[in-house]
Scaffold this active site. Structure first.
Site, PDB file in Angstrom:
ATOM      1  N   ASP A   1       0.838  -1.197   0.000  1.00 24.30           N
ATOM      2  CA  ASP A   1       0.000   0.000   0.000  1.00 24.30           C
ATOM      3  C   ASP A   1       0.880   1.256   0.000  1.00 24.30           C
ATOM      4  O   ASP A   1       2.040   1.229  -0.408  1.00 24.30           O
ATOM      5  CB  ASP A   1      -0.963  -0.039   1.189  1.00 24.30           C
ATOM      6  CG  ASP A   1      -2.282   0.692   0.925  1.00 24.30           C
ATOM      7  OD1 ASP A   1      -2.292   1.925   0.984  1.00 24.30           O
ATOM      8  OD2 ASP A   1      -3.295   0.013   0.661  1.00 24.30           O
ATOM      9  N   ASP A   2       0.350   2.357   0.457  1.00 24.96           N
ATOM     10  CA  ASP A   2       1.006   3.663   0.418  1.00 24.96           C
ATOM     11  C   ASP A   2       2.370   3.637   1.113  1.00 24.96           C
ATOM     12  O   ASP A   2       2.591   2.872   2.050  1.00 24.96           O
ATOM     13  CB  ASP A   2       0.090   4.685   1.103  1.00 24.96           C
ATOM     14  CG  ASP A   2       0.415   6.116   0.726  1.00 24.96           C
ATOM     15  OD1 ASP A   2       1.434   6.343   0.045  1.00 24.96           O
ATOM     16  OD2 ASP A   2      -0.361   7.010   1.126  1.00 24.96           O
TER      17      ASP A   2
ATOM     18  N   ARG B   1      -6.478  16.870   2.566  1.00 26.69           N
ATOM     19  CA  ARG B   1      -5.555  15.782   2.955  1.00 26.69           C
ATOM     20  C   ARG B   1      -4.127  16.103   2.512  1.00 26.69           C
ATOM     21  O   ARG B   1      -3.396  15.252   2.045  1.00 26.69           O
ATOM     22  CB  ARG B   1      -5.995  14.431   2.397  1.00 26.69           C
ATOM     23  CG  ARG B   1      -5.347  13.240   3.109  1.00 26.69           C
ATOM     24  CD  ARG B   1      -5.867  11.913   2.574  1.00 26.69           C
ATOM     25  NE  ARG B   1      -5.245  10.772   3.225  1.00 26.69           N
ATOM     26  CZ  ARG B   1      -4.250  10.059   2.700  1.00 26.69           C
ATOM     27  NH1 ARG B   1      -3.777  10.361   1.513  1.00 26.69           N
ATOM     28  NH2 ARG B   1      -3.747   9.031   3.350  1.00 26.69           N
TER      29      ARG B   1
ATOM     30  N   LYS C   1      -4.398  -1.031  -6.545  1.00 25.00           N
ATOM     31  CA  LYS C   1      -5.379  -0.348  -5.705  1.00 25.00           C
ATOM     32  C   LYS C   1      -5.345   1.124  -6.073  1.00 25.00           C
ATOM     33  O   LYS C   1      -4.353   1.809  -5.840  1.00 25.00           O
ATOM     34  CB  LYS C   1      -5.053  -0.539  -4.224  1.00 25.00           C
ATOM     35  CG  LYS C   1      -6.053   0.147  -3.283  1.00 25.00           C
ATOM     36  CD  LYS C   1      -5.697  -0.093  -1.830  1.00 25.00           C
ATOM     37  CE  LYS C   1      -6.655   0.648  -0.899  1.00 25.00           C
ATOM     38  NZ  LYS C   1      -6.310   0.441   0.529  1.00 25.00           N
TER      39      LYS C   1
ATOM     40  N   ASP D   1      -6.580   4.726  -5.489  1.00 26.97           N
ATOM     41  CA  ASP D   1      -7.171   5.512  -4.418  1.00 26.97           C
ATOM     42  C   ASP D   1      -7.452   6.940  -4.896  1.00 26.97           C
ATOM     43  O   ASP D   1      -6.851   7.432  -5.859  1.00 26.97           O
ATOM     44  CB  ASP D   1      -6.233   5.537  -3.214  1.00 26.97           C
ATOM     45  CG  ASP D   1      -6.972   5.564  -1.883  1.00 26.97           C
ATOM     46  OD1 ASP D   1      -8.163   5.941  -1.876  1.00 26.97           O
ATOM     47  OD2 ASP D   1      -6.363   5.221  -0.858  1.00 26.97           O
ATOM     48  N   MET D   2      -8.355   7.622  -4.191  1.00 26.16           N
ATOM     49  CA  MET D   2      -8.694   9.027  -4.460  1.00 26.16           C
ATOM     50  C   MET D   2      -9.194   9.615  -3.144  1.00 26.16           C
ATOM     51  O   MET D   2     -10.271   9.296  -2.695  1.00 26.16           O
ATOM     52  CB  MET D   2      -9.759   9.120  -5.551  1.00 26.16           C
ATOM     53  CG  MET D   2      -9.990  10.521  -6.099  1.00 26.16           C
ATOM     54  SD  MET D   2     -11.062  11.572  -5.093  1.00 26.16           S
ATOM     55  CE  MET D   2     -12.667  10.862  -5.404  1.00 26.16           C
ATOM     56  N   ASN D   3      -8.401  10.493  -2.538  1.00 27.69           N
ATOM     57  CA  ASN D   3      -8.608  10.832  -1.136  1.00 27.69           C
ATOM     58  C   ASN D   3      -9.020  12.268  -0.853  1.00 27.69           C
ATOM     59  O   ASN D   3      -8.801  12.753   0.257  1.00 27.69           O
ATOM     60  CB  ASN D   3      -7.340  10.498  -0.339  1.00 27.69           C
ATOM     61  CG  ASN D   3      -7.171   9.011  -0.137  1.00 27.69           C
ATOM     62  OD1 ASN D   3      -8.104   8.329   0.257  1.00 27.69           O
ATOM     63  ND2 ASN D   3      -5.999   8.500  -0.440  1.00 27.69           N
TER      64      ASN D   3
ATOM     65  N   CYS E   1     -10.970   2.677  -4.865  1.00 32.91           N
ATOM     66  CA  CYS E   1     -10.961   3.122  -3.473  1.00 32.91           C
ATOM     67  C   CYS E   1     -10.999   4.642  -3.456  1.00 32.91           C
ATOM     68  O   CYS E   1     -10.377   5.294  -4.298  1.00 32.91           O
ATOM     69  CB  CYS E   1      -9.713   2.614  -2.754  1.00 32.91           C
ATOM     70  SG  CYS E   1      -9.592   3.148  -1.030  1.00 32.91           S
TER      71      CYS E   1
ATOM     72  N   ASP F   1     -12.922   2.586   4.826  1.00 35.30           N
ATOM     73  CA  ASP F   1     -11.712   2.526   5.651  1.00 35.30           C
ATOM     74  C   ASP F   1     -12.027   2.013   7.055  1.00 35.30           C
ATOM     75  O   ASP F   1     -11.116   1.619   7.786  1.00 35.30           O
ATOM     76  CB  ASP F   1     -11.079   3.914   5.760  1.00 35.30           C
ATOM     77  CG  ASP F   1     -10.297   4.301   4.514  1.00 35.30           C
ATOM     78  OD1 ASP F   1     -10.059   3.420   3.661  1.00 35.30           O
ATOM     79  OD2 ASP F   1      -9.929   5.479   4.385  1.00 35.30           O
TER      80      ASP F   1
END
Length: 730
Positions: A368-369, A445, A478, A480-482, A528, A550
């Site tokens: 992941d990140d 963020r 994966k 993501d878009m936060n 995500c 989450d």
């Protein structure tokens, strides 16, 4: 030979769309307008039996002078326009070059064709050759402004779904501005129905909201640049419906950006249901000979309650929306590094994770990140997608190769739509940031959003993902878009109409997704957005699964997954077993509850499996192997909700095959109630004429007994009980 599912009665000027279970009927009135007559259970024929008698009313505008009783104010319309005497919310509004929004469309002709329409610019219902579909196209024309409006209606033989959308064609010599274009608008009678929508936020997605329908307007939607967890695209109405019985009419949108669902009850007790692009954040300049296509609305009807309505959505998504490569293909059981180590990842940690994952039977390990740039927190390095040499001195490829040597696949995390303010990419391309020319962009963020309306940015992301997949050899991404939009504007000189921006962004995103998923159909992409922040049918078209939330808490996830199942097949959602105390809520909930909740979904783990005891590792291995045995069944099964965590202290749901040969029931009881001697579970979605054996006890029951009497389960002292029951037909 395929049977005809769209009929036109020339004498009555009635269109009738029908399959084995549903009918959708509307009429041409006064050779001009389209009046809605029926959407619901299949009828064999229609002879205008429910057509209301019109009466002259004071203040009602007369569109037909010789018929003073006729006014659009009380005609149940299929499409509506402003300034024609219909004072309800219009579904189409066009501002002409002279500044007025007066338009008068009239019916011109229709066409019936086999198949479902396909649009290259954005996601849509897939036209599957073996699944018969037919499409009705209605042409409406404003002969004064020379604007053509096409209404598309598609019906399928294999699912109880109607697909609606609209297309505006400018056949004039002047530009016009589209200010409103809903994908579907339907007028029905108010009959004491309730409305159902969703609300939520980060870590609390898909919360159910049932409420009475009052006079006036009720709207939910998004102006965030994404579908959002606050009010995702869904609207339904029902009267006295339960999970098990009653009529439910519902609609959603195959779109991932700004949207709006409207419900209006007028003075004559008409209901107007609408869904489409959010007009508060949308406008589109349409030049001569240009056209604009709306996203598709998905209309689901069932007379078998909310479960029946959900099953129609599930069948449609599985058959006509999810990428065909993955529609019937099992997805790997994975372990993700995020809650194990957050940003503190390294080559050693990932190699050790691969070893532990192999030992416990996992099939994919996901990094992941934290693997790129100087990514030690959320405040840096987005956009600088170079491998961090301090954490991974040999790069990512040797890890992928090592995983493959151990019989595992390898996945990796990206957030390609975002950029950090201190990144090298910002320094080299400040014009790629979504922003206005006059103001500094706001952070969300600790990051900015890339301007996806810019073709150069689209190419950058396509090249980034292509290079990474090929160089690393990963089989899973994966995505993501936060954060949501705060400065929806572009530095490109040709962006003159601000309200076009958010839709242009979505078109840019869809181009990227279509290109990448077409280039790499065997790569599994997981959607995500801080969990369910962009959990919608539009994203499902490209990515067959979405990280539902989450929040992995064993209590909160019951409501999140229960609500999301109103729209989405459980196997299109991902859920992971995480450690306790839970990282989001601090609650300590037993392993059985967390295990069974994750087993409802496309299952994985999100904990440090390397630190488990030998006994704990054996328990995890047993769960992983058991889930693999169930996986094909869960992926292909029908899903039913039995008890709601929104209404009770329990949450119960079941999976079954179409023939009801096998049934899996999951029961969650949260707090212990001393007055509740035992748990009584009824299983109505069962073969009433068959006998079943409960596998663990080998006790035999009749299907009718389980459906009508139920089965009593022990209710031991202590909070958070989770049980699984397996039934097999004798």
């Amino acid at each position: 030979m395929n049977k005809q599912m769209i009929l036109y009665d020339n004498q009555r000027q009635v269109f009738h769309l029908m399959n084995d279970n549903i009918s959708y009927v509307f009429e041409i009135v006064e050779d001009t307008y389209l009046a809605h007559r029926h959407w619901g259970k299949r009828i064999e024929s229609y002879s205008l039996s429910n057509k209301s008698t019109l009466k002259k009313r004071t203040f009602a505008a007369m569109t037909v002078p010789e018929r003073p009783e006729f006014s659009l104010e009380y005609v149940p319309l299929e499409v509506s326009f402003p300034n024609q005497g219909d004072y309800r919310e219009p579904s189409v509004q066009i501002r002409m070059g002279n500044g007025y929004t007066v338009s008068r469309f009239a019916y011109e002709k229709f066409e019936i064709s086999d198949g479902a329409p396909e649009f290259t610019a954005f996601p849509h219902a897939r036209d599957i050759p073996e699944s018969h579909a037919q499409t009705l196209t209605i042409h409406l024309v404003d002969s004064i402004s020379n604007i053509r409006l096409l209404l598309f209606y598609t019906i399928f033989e294999d699912v109880d779904i109607i697909i609606r959308s609209s297309n505006i064609i400018n056949e004039s010599r002047s530009s016009v501005m589209i200010e409103k274009l809903f994908s579907a608008s339907i007028d029905m009678r108010y009959d004491g129905q309730l409305s159902t929508t969703f609300y939520g936020t980060h870590q609390k997605e898909y919360q159910l909201n049932h409420q009475p329908i009052s006079h006036g307007k009720f709207s939910v939607g998004s102006n965030r640049g994404a579908s959002g967890p606050q009010y995702p695209p869904y609207l339904s109405i029902s009267k006295d419906a339960t999970e098990f019985a009653g009529d439910v009419h519902a609609m959603t949108l195959i779109y991932s950006g700004n949207h709006l669902s409207n419900l209006e009850r007028d003075q004559y007790n008409h209901l107007r249901l609408q869904i489409g692009l959010n007009p508060d954040a949308f406008a589109w300049q349409l030049g001569p000979d240009e056209s604009f296509q709306s996203p598709q609305a998905v209309l689901s009807y069932s007379d078998k309650g909310y479960n029946g309505n959900s099953n129609a959505f599930h069948q449609f998504f599985n058959k006509h929306l999810i990428p065909q490569t993955w529609a019937k293909k099992p997805r790997p059981v994975l372990v993700n590094s995020w809650e194990m180590s957050y940003f503190d990842v390294s080559e050693k940690i990932m190699k050790d994770l691969i070893d532990s994952a192999k030992e416990m039977g996992f099939e994919t390990v996901v990094l992941d990140d934290g693997w790129f740039g100087e990514r030690t927190s959320s405040k840096t390095s987005l956009g600088d997608w170079q491998v961090d040499a301090n954490k991974f001195p040999n790069g990512i490829k040797p890890l992928v190769d090592y995983a493959k040597e151990q019989g595992l696949q390898f996945g990796i995390w990206f957030e390609p739509e975002m950029i950090s303010p201190n990144s090298d990419l910002v320094k080299s391309h400040p014009d790629w940031v979504m922003r206005t020319a006059e103001y500094e962009p706001l952070l969300g963020r600790s990051q900015y959003i890339l301007d996806l309306t810019n073709a150069e940015v689209q190419t950058f992301i396509i090249d980034l993902l292509t290079r990474s997949i090929e160089d690393f050899g990963v089989s899973y991404i994966k995505w993501d878009m936060n954060r949501h939009m705060t400065d929806p504007a572009s530095n490109l000189p040709n962006r003159t109409h601000a309200n076009e921006y958010s839709h242009r962004y979505m078109l840019g995103l869809y181009r990227i997704l279509d290109t990448i998923t077409t280039l790499f159909p065997e790569v599994l992409f997981e959607n995500c957005s801080s969990g369910g922040g962009r959990l919608d049918p539009g994203m499902l078209y490209f990515m067959p699964q979405t990280w539902a939330s989450d929040n992995t808490d064993g209590l909160d996830r019951q409501r999140i997954q229960y609500g999301a199942s109103y729209l989405f097949p459980p196997y299109s959602l991902t859920g992971h077993v995480s450690s306790v105390p839970n990282h989001q809520t601090g609650r300590v909930i037993d392993f059985e509850t967390r295990k069974h909740l994750a087993s409802f979904t496309n299952m994985g783990y999100e904990m440090d499996i390397m630190q488990l005891s030998d006994h704990e590792k054996a328990v995890v291995k047993d769960h992983v192997e058991g889930y693999k045995e169930d996986r094909d069944f869960l992926m292909a099964s029908e899903f039913y909700r039995l008890e709601s965590p929104f209404d009770t202290n329990h949450c119960t749901w079941m999976f079954t095959d179409e023939a009801r040969n096998k049934i899996i029931v999951y029961v969650f009881r949260n707090t212990y109630d001393v007055s509740e001697l035992s748990l009584l579970i009824k299983i109505p979605f069962i073969d009433l004429k068959a006998n079943y054996v409960e596998v663990s006890s080998q006790t035999q029951y009749s299907g009718s007994e389980l459906a009508n009497c139920g089965i009593a389960l022990e209710n031991p002292i202590g909070d958070h009980l989770a049980l699984r029951l397996d039934f097999e037909k004798c």
